[in-house]
Design a protein around this motif. Structure first.
Motif, short mmCIF file in Angstrom:
data_model
loop_
_atom_site.label_atom_id
_atom_site.label_comp_id
_atom_site.label_asym_id
_atom_site.label_seq_id
_atom_site.Cartn_x
_atom_site.Cartn_y
_atom_site.Cartn_z
N HIS A 1 109.29 105.69 18.81
CA HIS A 1 110.06 106.93 18.92
C HIS A 1 109.16 108.14 19.20
CE1 HIS A 1 113.82 105.05 17.86
NE2 HIS A 1 113.29 104.54 16.76
N HIS A 2 107.89 108.02 18.89
CA HIS A 2 106.97 109.12 19.18
C HIS A 2 106.67 109.21 20.68
CE1 HIS A 2 103.76 111.98 18.84
NE2 HIS A 2 102.84 111.11 19.21
N LEU A 3 106.40 108.05 21.29
CA LEU A 3 106.11 108.02 22.73
C LEU A 3 107.37 107.82 23.56
CD1 LEU A 3 102.88 105.78 22.77
CD2 LEU A 3 103.04 108.28 22.82
N GLN A 4 108.51 107.62 22.88
CA GLN A 4 109.79 107.32 23.56
C GLN A 4 109.61 106.17 24.56
OE1 GLN A 4 111.72 110.95 25.00
NE2 GLN A 4 112.67 111.09 22.98
N ARG A 5 109.12 105.07 24.01
CA ARG A 5 108.80 103.89 24.81
C ARG A 5 109.34 102.65 24.12
NH1 ARG A 5 102.52 102.66 25.37
NH2 ARG A 5 102.87 101.83 23.28
N CYS A 6 109.75 101.68 24.91
CA CYS A 6 110.25 100.41 24.38
C CYS A 6 109.61 99.28 25.17
CB CYS A 6 111.77 100.36 24.49
SG CYS A 6 112.50 98.87 23.82
N GLN A 7 109.09 98.27 24.46
CA GLN A 7 108.43 97.15 25.13
C GLN A 7 108.78 95.83 24.46
OE1 GLN A 7 104.27 98.51 24.82
NE2 GLN A 7 104.27 98.73 27.04
#
Length: 473
Positions: free
Chosen positions: A152-158
């Protein structure tokens, strides 16, 4: 082998869990936001509080289930049984597949599940007095080789994996399936039927409370965490209950587990825990015990008065300090000599329904020890037993009508990279069969007031009570 990292659209972990519920044993570790009084939360503090990452897993390569004294390892259609220490069994699955830690990836495979409060019976000798109406496994973890990690900090999902058990091709195929977003089937509405059943009414609680006071006066103990159990009849899809619960009660260490007991009985765990138990990152150890509670109020002035009352309470500070000392001793068993430090005392944190006092204890894991050694050495957490721990657990068994089960145990992960993060399983409901159970308790010390302590259990259960009211037919 290098970590495979395949990008997915940024979305909450709860959304991705919905895409994986058709797999066996889907689990979600979900973060929420908390307020830290007096300062803006920096990114590293946010991560430390558990408010940065969501982790979603499903379809484990092995399922490890422990009912004292037997530990079962389910792999495909085979089941291996032994009477080995269950922590040793998990460690044997993790250590041969050890990998280096990858920054900004908290979990890329390893063990994830729950360690119930009653697992303490496999560590200590305890009396057997309380009833066990919902005899679920004392330990239940899946060994997962891939995970969806939401940052949620980098607004990234992997989608990530070290492909220790699965092939790169399998991961790529799974990635394509996730990108296509399957149509979710309609779910049966979650409903509550009838009234909540308390295993201790106020008179029963008062009687147990007085017995705790007698034990304290006699010198048996300094503090006892006394809890009551709430149960209610339910039907429908418990995932809907979790989704409503998380809207009511955001917390930094939330979890949803959809599993079975190894004998064909499905059940679900819905946890809105505000409390970290143990974290290990690069051999650095952290625990954040909570002691001290006041209710939240819609009126901002009254809310602030409650917060300041808690912050200035000598009684609540003393309770907190007792548990800090207990945890310093517990983590010191496996940490480097001189490394255990108290980094914060009595920090005021505001959660959805209550204010809490939170302290921070840190150390460095000594050479030759694994995160599971730390977990075993500290289990169950002192903040939800009392002090001294073993005597407190004996008194809890005597005075509480029902076994706690998962409540006051721990939910979390231990990765192939040696990292660990676990909560204290409070504010946690279990749905099994047609029953949902929920416990709420608080620390009783020499100068505790019975009416206030009983009310504190209801304050802690307030969001669960709202959930029941919303879902009642």
């Amino acid at each position: 082998m290098a970590l495979m990292q395949l990008d997915l659209p940024y979305a909450e972990g709860a959304d991705w869990l919905g895409q994986l519920r058709h797999f066996p044993w889907p689990m979600l570790l979900e973060s929420g936001r908390v307020e830290v009084t007096g300062k803006q939360m920096a990114a590293d503090e946010e991560a430390s509080l558990g408010a940065r990452f969501d982790i979603v897993v499903a379809d484990p390569v092995a399922r490890i289930i422990h009912r004292r004294p037997c530990t079962e390892v389910h792999v495909q259609q085979t089941v291996e049984r032994s009477e080995e220490d269950p922590f040793t069994v998990i460690k044997r699955w993790l250590q041969p597949h050890a990998v280096p830690r990858v920054p900004d990836i908290p979990f890329a495979g390893g063990a994830l599940g729950y360690f119930s409060y009653d697992l303490g019976r496999s560590i200590e000798t305890l009396p057997e007095i309380a009833a066990s109406e919902m005899p679920l496994p004392e330990l239940l973890v899946g060994m997962y080789d891939w995970a969806i990690v939401v940052d949620h900090h980098l607004q990234r999902c992997q989608l990530v994996s070290h492909t220790r058990f699965i092939s790169p091709r399998f991961l790529q195929d799974l990635h394509q399936q996730l990108l296509q977003k399957r149509q979710l089937p309609a779910a049966q509405p979650f409903q509550v039927h009838g009234d909540i059943r308390h295993n201790m009414d106020k008179a029963g609680y008062a009687q147990a409370f007085q017995q705790v006071k007698n034990y304290i006066r006699a010198g048996d103990c300094y503090q006892i965490n006394l809890a009551q159990r709430l149960a209610v009849s339910v039907s429908g899809d418990a995932w809907q209950a979790y989704d409503q619960f998380r809207q009511l009660s955001k917390a930094p260490f939330m979890a949803y587990l959809q599993v079975d007991d190894g004998k064909g009985v499905p059940f679900e765990v819905l946890s809105m825990s505000p409390e970290r138990f143990l974290q290990v990152t690069d051999n650095k150890v952290e625990t954040r015990p909570i002691k001290g509670t006041r209710p939240r109020h819609a009126d901002s002035l009254r809310d602030e008065q409650e917060a300041q009352s808690l912050a200035n309470s000598a009684k609540d500070r003393a309770e907190n300090l007792m548990i800090v000392d207990l945890l310093r001793n517990d983590i010191g068993k496996v940490c480097e000599v001189g490394s255990v430090k108290v980094d914060a005392l009595f920090r005021l944190q505001r959660f959805t329904n209550v204010h809490h006092l939170v302290s921070i204890v840190r150390g460095v894991l000594a050479n030759g020890y694994h995160a599971l050694d730390l977990l075993r050495g500290c289990f169950p957490g002192g903040s939800i037993t009392g002090a001294p721990k073993l005597r407190a657990m004996e008194i809890i068994e005597e005075l509480e009508p029902h076994r706690r089960g998962i409540y006051c145990g721990s939910i979390g992960y231990i990765g192939f990279d040696g990292s660990m993060d676990t909560n204290i399983a409070i504010r946690t409901a279990v749905v099994c069969g047609q029953t949902m159970t929920f416990f709420a308790g608080g620390g009783v010390v020499a100068d505790s007031d019975c009416d206030k302590e009983y009310q504190e259990t209801l304050d802690k259960a307030s969001q669960f009570l709202k959930l029941v009211a919303q879902c009642k037919t």
